[in-house]
Enzyme design. Structure first.
Site, PDB file in Angstrom:
ATOM      1  CB  CYS A  28     -77.977 -10.245  69.259  1.00 58.09           C
ATOM      2  SG  CYS A  28     -77.477 -10.728  67.606  1.00 58.09           S
ATOM      3  CB  SER A  74     -74.013  -1.700  67.818  1.00 59.13           C
ATOM      4  OG  SER A  74     -74.295  -2.928  67.180  1.00 59.13           O
ATOM      5  CB  ILE A 119     -66.932  -5.901  67.508  1.00 63.67           C
ATOM      6  CG1 ILE A 119     -67.732  -6.463  66.333  1.00 63.67           C
ATOM      7  CG2 ILE A 119     -66.096  -6.958  68.194  1.00 63.67           C
ATOM      8  CD1 ILE A 119     -66.876  -6.803  65.125  1.00 63.67           C
ATOM      9  CE  LYS A 155     -72.951   4.288  65.976  1.00 60.29           C
ATOM     10  NZ  LYS A 155     -71.686   3.983  66.652  1.00 60.29           N
ATOM     11  CG  HIS A 184     -74.351  -5.301  69.938  1.00 62.61           C
ATOM     12  ND1 HIS A 184     -75.073  -6.015  70.869  1.00 62.61           N
ATOM     13  CD2 HIS A 184     -74.724  -5.816  68.722  1.00 62.61           C
ATOM     14  CE1 HIS A 184     -75.832  -6.911  70.250  1.00 62.61           C
ATOM     15  NE2 HIS A 184     -75.630  -6.813  68.956  1.00 62.61           N
TER      16      HIS A 184
END
Lengths: 140, 384
Positions: B83, B207, B209, B328, B332
């Site tokens: 990430c 958060s 997808i 959030k 994300h």
């Protein structure tokens, strides 16, 4: 089929075989060959007792692929008696009865099955230690 | 070493882009950033991405996006750090320009996550963790963060609902961000009643997808003004690593990688936490906001949540975070996230954040986190 991948980690998964550092005595699990405490080479095998206590826990409702049929299930960070933390599932316990600090012991169970013709992967899970289990064993 | 500035920014709205492929998303962000910098040609392209192979069956992203964008022959590679891939791509571009190997570099973060079903994406995200010793045991990436959150609550005496201000603040700020996935507020009640994913983490701790792409163009500061009226200087860019598995950390509740990368960045820029006007945290989960605030020196150990409860993370608080919605509420798209953070900090420092503008913002910081703190990239930007 990832036969070799699972075969080469059978010592750690079936028996909690880690390492002990010959230089500083640090007990290491999972095995990593370089001691995290003193950074010297550590390849001496060491079998852990499997005793420990729950450091933290979580019940998984939304599971990864291959684990959907087991959900909900509870996972934990377990502080082994010899020092290291290990990540594993808890078993033989209701999720609402799990507490931080609860004594647990290692057992070997099925981690996942990849269909009828696929592999069955075994590994360590942890279950609560019964309060009177030790006493019963001593009586025998 | 040359001083480096951002001369162009571009992003696509985060969301479920059923009609757009990964290469299209990457190209749209690149095109927007090149247009913003009034550029027709670049020297190098770094593409931050985590899961293109697993989720879209496509690797070799440097070449595929360069080709799709019509940049024949250009140097182009993919950068992967879970990430943290987005900000890691910027760090690679920064090294190239600062070191004098390239003058005009495009750094993209791109991710396409909605081509696969939920369980497949959950498995793919677990690749940010330790494959043999976390994921093999059935742990999702969410559950690893849940273990941290439970222990944090246990050690510091917080209740589950104490984490709500992070989600409420992020959603409130996303309302005014046209690129955000959720431009809608959430309430304390909604937070308390949200569906559990991995206890104690529920849907509103997490958060979403999403698909997305963001891009910045960087160049030597000495020539930046030829391309933009509002260049944004890169005062620091620093990567640090920690163990991938949480169980291998001496103290799982301290993000050592976050602390090291923040300290490196502060030293590089010659500033401290008190000089920072806004901080884009990696709020993949509410617990990560708290741990990042503590690691970067904005709150003492165990006081990250208290900072939020005291109202200090809002737009007019002591340290505004997630000023455009954060992970959030902006969304994300994992490998793209770090670049969205950079674009958002640059937007603030250019004075273009509209209703969310932080007054007199001069120094902005972003901390992009790969895994549960295994790779942490801290970037400090300065407006002119």
């Amino acid at each position: 089929m990832e036969v070799a991948r699972f075969w080469r980690t059978k010592g750690q998964r079936y028996q909690l075989v880690g390492e002990v550092c010959p230089s500083c005595g640090e007990k290491i699990f999972p095995p990593r060959d370089v001691c995290p405490a003193c950074e010297k080479e550590a390849k001496t095998p060491y079998t852990f007792s499997g005793k420990g206590e729950v450091y933290s826990y979580s019940t998984i409702y939304s599971a990864p692929e291959g684990f959907e049929k087991y959900a909900p299930y509870t996972v934990a960070l377990v502080r082994l008696a010899e020092g290291p933390l290990v990540t594993a599932q808890l078993t033989d316990v209701d999720a609402q009865d799990v507490k931080v600090g609860m004594p647990v012991e290692m057992v070997t169970r099925v981690l996942r099955e990849d269909g009828e013709r696929g592999m069955v992967v075994y590994g360590y899970k942890f279950r609560p230690v019964c309060a009177n289990q030790g006493a019963a064993a001593q009586q025998i | 070493m040359r001083d480096v500035s951002i001369i162009g920014i571009g992003q696509v709205k985060v969301g479920e882009h059923w009609d757009k492929s990964l290469r299209e998303l990457g190209y749209y962000a690149l095109h927007a950033a090149m247009k913003d910098a009034r550029l027709e040609r670049i020297d190098s392209l770094f593409v931050g991405n985590m899961l293109s192979g697993e989720l879209t069956g496509q690797e070799h992203l440097g070449a595929i996006i360069a080709d799709f964008a019509g940049l024949k022959g250009v140097e182009a590679v993919k950068v992967e750090a879970a990430c943290g891939s987005g900000a890691a791509a910027l760090r690679m571009g920064y090294i190239a320009v600062a070191g004098g190997m390239a003058d005009f570099v495009a750094c993209i973060g791109v991710e396409k996550m909605t081509d696969k079903q939920n369980a497949s994406v959950t498995s793919a995200l677990a690749m940010a963790a330790d494959g043999d010793y976390e994921a093999l045991h059935g742990l999702s990436f969410v559950s690893i963060n849940a273990l941290l959150m439970r222990r944090y609550m246990h050690e510091h005496g917080y209740k589950k609902e104490d984490f709500a201000p992070f989600a409420i603040n992020a959603h409130a700020n996303a309302v005014n961000n046209p690129y955000a996935m959720f431009q809608a507020p959430v309430t304390q009640k909604q937070f308390t009643e949200a569906k559990m994913i991995a206890d104690p983490i529920n849907l509103l701790d997490s958060s979403p997808i999403a698909d997305g792409a963001a891009c910045v163009i960087i160049a030597p500061t000495a020539i930046a003004k030829e391309f933009t009226d509002r260049p944004v200087r890169i005062r620091a860019s620093a990567i640090a690593t920690d163990t991938v598995a949480v169980h291998d950390r001496r103290d799982p509740l301290f993000l050592e990688g976050g602390a090291i990368s923040a300290q490196k960045a502060y030293a590089m820029a010659g500033v401290g936490p008190h000089d920072i006007d806004l901080f884009e945290v990696h709020d993949a989960f509410t617990i990560m906001s708290a741990l990042s605030l503590e690691a970067a020196g904005f709150a003492p150990r165990g006081k990250g949540v208290a900072l939020a409860l005291d109202g200090e993370i809002g737009l007019s608080g002591r340290i505004p975070i997630t000023t455009m919605g954060g992970l959030k509420a902006r969304g994300h798209p994992v490998g793209a996230t770090g670049m969205y953070q950079i674009v958002e900090v640059a937007t603030q420092l250019r004075g273009e954040a509209g209703a969310n503008q932080i007054k007199n913002a001069r120094l902005g910081m972003a901390q992009n986190i790969g895994g549960s703190g295994a790779t942490v990239i801290t970037t400090i930007l300065e407006g002119f």
